[in-house]
Design a protein around this motif. Structure first.
Motif, PDB file in Angstrom:
ATOM      1  N   MET A   1      12.312  19.883 -18.684  1.00  0.00           N
ATOM      2  CA  MET A   1      11.836  19.117 -17.530  1.00  0.00           C
ATOM      3  C   MET A   1      11.379  20.066 -16.429  1.00  0.00           C
ATOM      4  O   MET A   1      12.086  21.032 -16.091  1.00  0.00           O
ATOM      5  N   LYS A   2      10.215  19.802 -15.867  1.00  0.00           N
ATOM      6  CA  LYS A   2       9.705  20.541 -14.719  1.00  0.00           C
ATOM      7  C   LYS A   2       9.201  19.524 -13.713  1.00  0.00           C
ATOM      8  O   LYS A   2       8.314  18.723 -14.017  1.00  0.00           O
ATOM      9  N   VAL A   3       9.768  19.559 -12.499  1.00  0.00           N
ATOM     10  CA  VAL A   3       9.494  18.539 -11.495  1.00  0.00           C
ATOM     11  C   VAL A   3       8.669  19.117 -10.350  1.00  0.00           C
ATOM     12  O   VAL A   3       9.047  20.128  -9.747  1.00  0.00           O
ATOM     13  N   LEU A   4       7.570  18.466 -10.059  1.00  0.00           N
ATOM     14  CA  LEU A   4       6.728  18.812  -8.912  1.00  0.00           C
ATOM     15  C   LEU A   4       7.039  17.845  -7.777  1.00  0.00           C
ATOM     16  O   LEU A   4       7.012  16.624  -7.974  1.00  0.00           O
ATOM     17  N   ILE A   5       7.353  18.383  -6.604  1.00  0.00           N
ATOM     18  CA  ILE A   5       7.688  17.553  -5.448  1.00  0.00           C
ATOM     19  C   ILE A   5       6.702  17.826  -4.322  1.00  0.00           C
ATOM     20  O   ILE A   5       6.474  18.977  -3.945  1.00  0.00           O
ATOM     21  N   THR A   6       6.104  16.771  -3.788  1.00  0.00           N
ATOM     22  CA  THR A   6       5.330  16.891  -2.548  1.00  0.00           C
ATOM     23  C   THR A   6       6.257  16.506  -1.408  1.00  0.00           C
ATOM     24  O   THR A   6       7.084  15.596  -1.553  1.00  0.00           O
ATOM     25  N   GLY A   7       6.143  17.190  -0.278  1.00  0.00           N
ATOM     26  CA  GLY A   7       7.077  16.921   0.812  1.00  0.00           C
ATOM     27  C   GLY A   7       8.464  17.438   0.484  1.00  0.00           C
ATOM     28  O   GLY A   7       9.466  16.926   0.984  1.00  0.00           O
ATOM     29  N   GLY A   8       8.534  18.463  -0.340  1.00  0.00           N
ATOM     30  CA  GLY A   8       9.819  18.965  -0.815  1.00  0.00           C
ATOM     31  C   GLY A   8      10.657  19.673   0.222  1.00  0.00           C
ATOM     32  O   GLY A   8      11.861  19.847   0.027  1.00  0.00           O
ATOM     33  N   SER A   9      10.047  20.084   1.334  1.00  0.00           N
ATOM     34  CA  SER A   9      10.803  20.789   2.363  1.00  0.00           C
ATOM     35  C   SER A   9      11.350  19.840   3.434  1.00  0.00           C
ATOM     36  O   SER A   9      12.033  20.275   4.359  1.00  0.00           O
ATOM     37  N   GLY A  10      11.050  18.541   3.302  1.00  0.00           N
ATOM     38  CA  GLY A  10      11.548  17.556   4.258  1.00  0.00           C
ATOM     39  C   GLY A  10      13.000  17.199   4.018  1.00  0.00           C
ATOM     40  O   GLY A  10      13.660  17.756   3.133  1.00  0.00           O
ATOM     41  N   LEU A  11      13.504  16.254   4.795  1.00  0.00           N
ATOM     42  CA  LEU A  11      14.915  15.866   4.731  1.00  0.00           C
ATOM     43  C   LEU A  11      15.332  15.452   3.326  1.00  0.00           C
ATOM     44  O   LEU A  11      16.270  16.010   2.743  1.00  0.00           O
ATOM     45  N   ILE A  12      14.638  14.471   2.753  1.00  0.00           N
ATOM     46  CA  ILE A  12      15.005  13.974   1.427  1.00  0.00           C
ATOM     47  C   ILE A  12      14.614  14.977   0.358  1.00  0.00           C
ATOM     48  O   ILE A  12      15.388  15.259  -0.565  1.00  0.00           O
ATOM     49  N   GLY A  13      13.412  15.548   0.464  1.00  0.00           N
ATOM     50  CA  GLY A  13      12.947  16.491  -0.544  1.00  0.00           C
ATOM     51  C   GLY A  13      13.838  17.711  -0.681  1.00  0.00           C
ATOM     52  O   GLY A  13      14.070  18.199  -1.794  1.00  0.00           O
ATOM     53  N   SER A  14      14.358  18.208   0.434  1.00  0.00           N
ATOM     54  CA  SER A  14      15.248  19.369   0.407  1.00  0.00           C
ATOM     55  C   SER A  14      16.522  19.066  -0.366  1.00  0.00           C
ATOM     56  O   SER A  14      16.984  19.874  -1.181  1.00  0.00           O
ATOM     57  N   ARG A  15      17.081  17.871  -0.107  1.00  0.00           N
ATOM     58  CA  ARG A  15      18.331  17.516  -0.781  1.00  0.00           C
ATOM     59  C   ARG A  15      18.089  17.267  -2.275  1.00  0.00           C
ATOM     60  O   ARG A  15      18.906  17.652  -3.118  1.00  0.00           O
ATOM     61  N   ILE A  16      16.987  16.630  -2.619  1.00  0.00           N
ATOM     62  CA  ILE A  16      16.645  16.423  -4.029  1.00  0.00           C
ATOM     63  C   ILE A  16      16.494  17.768  -4.733  1.00  0.00           C
ATOM     64  O   ILE A  16      17.008  17.976  -5.843  1.00  0.00           O
ATOM     65  N   THR A  17      15.778  18.674  -4.093  1.00  0.00           N
ATOM     66  CA  THR A  17      15.555  19.996  -4.678  1.00  0.00           C
ATOM     67  C   THR A  17      16.870  20.698  -4.976  1.00  0.00           C
ATOM     68  O   THR A  17      17.063  21.252  -6.071  1.00  0.00           O
ATOM     69  N   SER A  18      17.781  20.682  -4.017  1.00  0.00           N
ATOM     70  CA  SER A  18      19.083  21.330  -4.211  1.00  0.00           C
ATOM     71  C   SER A  18      19.840  20.719  -5.383  1.00  0.00           C
ATOM     72  O   SER A  18      20.428  21.434  -6.207  1.00  0.00           O
ATOM     73  N   MET A  19      19.811  19.382  -5.477  1.00  0.00           N
ATOM     74  CA  MET A  19      20.523  18.704  -6.563  1.00  0.00           C
ATOM     75  C   MET A  19      19.920  19.041  -7.919  1.00  0.00           C
ATOM     76  O   MET A  19      20.649  19.246  -8.904  1.00  0.00           O
ATOM     77  N   LEU A  20      18.598  19.092  -7.991  1.00  0.00           N
ATOM     78  CA  LEU A  20      17.946  19.390  -9.258  1.00  0.00           C
ATOM     79  C   LEU A  20      18.189  20.841  -9.679  1.00  0.00           C
ATOM     80  O   LEU A  20      18.421  21.128 -10.859  1.00  0.00           O
ATOM     81  N   LEU A  21      18.150  21.753  -8.720  1.00  0.00           N
ATOM     82  CA  LEU A  21      18.415  23.153  -9.043  1.00  0.00           C
ATOM     83  C   LEU A  21      19.844  23.331  -9.550  1.00  0.00           C
ATOM     84  O   LEU A  21      20.098  24.135 -10.457  1.00  0.00           O
ATOM     85  N   ASP A  22      20.778  22.581  -8.973  1.00  0.00           N
ATOM     86  CA  ASP A  22      22.171  22.634  -9.432  1.00  0.00           C
ATOM     87  C   ASP A  22      22.301  22.175 -10.882  1.00  0.00           C
ATOM     88  O   ASP A  22      23.228  22.573 -11.595  1.00  0.00           O
ATOM     89  N   LYS A  23      21.366  21.318 -11.317  1.00  0.00           N
ATOM     90  CA  LYS A  23      21.371  20.825 -12.693  1.00  0.00           C
ATOM     91  C   LYS A  23      20.564  21.722 -13.634  1.00  0.00           C
ATOM     92  O   LYS A  23      20.427  21.422 -14.810  1.00  0.00           O
ATOM     93  N   GLY A  24      20.005  22.793 -13.079  1.00  0.00           N
ATOM     94  CA  GLY A  24      19.223  23.701 -13.901  1.00  0.00           C
ATOM     95  C   GLY A  24      17.804  23.250 -14.172  1.00  0.00           C
ATOM     96  O   GLY A  24      17.143  23.753 -15.083  1.00  0.00           O
TER      97      GLY A  24
END
Length: 298
Positions: A1-24
């Motif tokens: 899985m490879k996820v592309l996020i727009t708005g990834g540095s915003g409030l929700i995007g930042s938290r999503i990014t951290s959670m996904l990275l924690d899952k590898g």
């Protein structure tokens, strides 16, 4: 899985990014201002000038579209309204065009939307995903936003839209602005205080996006709000109690806010209850079902 996020540095995007990275999970961001906040690859894009680094789409399996000009940061001039809508709709369509040109088939496309779909109005009726949109600016914006997401059904196995309420985070987003005067002991209900305040805790909305990515039973539209039905007067009182403050001032008159913010004042003066039953029927569980629970997690 490879996820592309727009708005990834915003409030929700930042938290999503951290959670996904924690899952590898491999995560990349599309942004107009490259940064290395998470140590991940960022790619430049600008939907206005039709610029994008095509390498951003290499091996991407899923997309989360969060990008959009903030709705409540500036008064709603005609120019600002166009920017609010176009930043959500045109950016999605530009991205779709690029994906089609590379003949990519996505596993999923998940788009933000807002409870503004039901309109800036105060009714006792509880709105569900089956209800029709209202006819004011913010509702029309959400309709255009969601329609642009639905166009991804052409190239994605699943398209999911999350109509999000007020995101509760102690440090960022709308809540610190809402609680600013309360923290100073100067808070009071707004207008008549009876308008509903549908909200969701930051970790719950981020967890929901992650759940949608991994769980194929999610598709279509969901109201991303906590189960608690609460109005502005109750919201203000609970917030004041959390900060050990008392509400001693009278309600802020509606005409004062309308004089300051114009049409945009409707965002805080109006609001109806929103149901999340469809979400819970899918098995999603909230870390914070009540505002007091969200505050305890700060």
């Amino acid at each position: 899985m490879k996820v592309l996020i727009t708005g990834g540095s915003g409030l929700i995007g930042s938290r999503i990014t951290s959670m996904l990275l924690d899952k590898g999970v491999e995560v990349v961001h599309l942004t107009r201002m490259p940064n290395s906040k998470f140590g991940i690859k960022t790619y430049y894009w600008n939907w206005r000038t039709k610029e994008i680094d095509d390498n951003c789409l290499n091996d991407v399996t899923d997309i989360i579209h969060l990008a959009g000009t903030p709705i409540a940061d500036k008064p709603w001039t005609m120019k600002r309204k166009h920017e609010i809508v176009q930043s959500r709709v045109f950016s999605a369509r530009f991205l779709l065009q690029k994906i089609k040109s590379k003949e990519i088939q996505l596993n999923s496309y998940t788009s933000a939307s807002g409870i503004g779909y039901y309109g800036a109005r105060t009714l006792s009726k509880t709105f569900t995903e089956e209800d029709s949109p209202y006819d004011d600016f913010i509702a029309k914006c959400c309709v255009y936003w969601e329609n642009s997401a639905k166009e991804f059904n052409e190239i994605a196995d699943r398209v999911t839209i999350l109509r999000t309420g007020i995101v509760i985070d102690k440090e960022k987003g709308a809540f610190p602005k809402m609680s600013k005067f309360i923290r100073k002991g100067l808070g009071s209900p707004i207008g008549n205080g009876l308008q509903a305040c549908p909200w969701i805790y930051i970790d719950d909305i981020a967890r929901l996006y992650v759940e949608v990515l991994f769980n194929k039973k999610y598709s279509g539209v969901y109201n991303a709000v906590a189960p608690e039905k609460i109005n502005n007067k109750e919201f203000t009182k609970i917030t004041a109690n959390f900060y050990n403050k008392k509400i001693i001032l009278p309600n802020v008159p509606s005409f004062v806010l309308k004089g300051i913010y114009g049409e945009m004042a409707s965002l805080i003066l109006e609001g109806s209850p929103i149901a999340c039953d469809k979400l819970m029927d899918k098995g999603f569980t909230f870390k914070a079902s009540h505002l007091k629970e969200a505050f305890s997690l700060f």
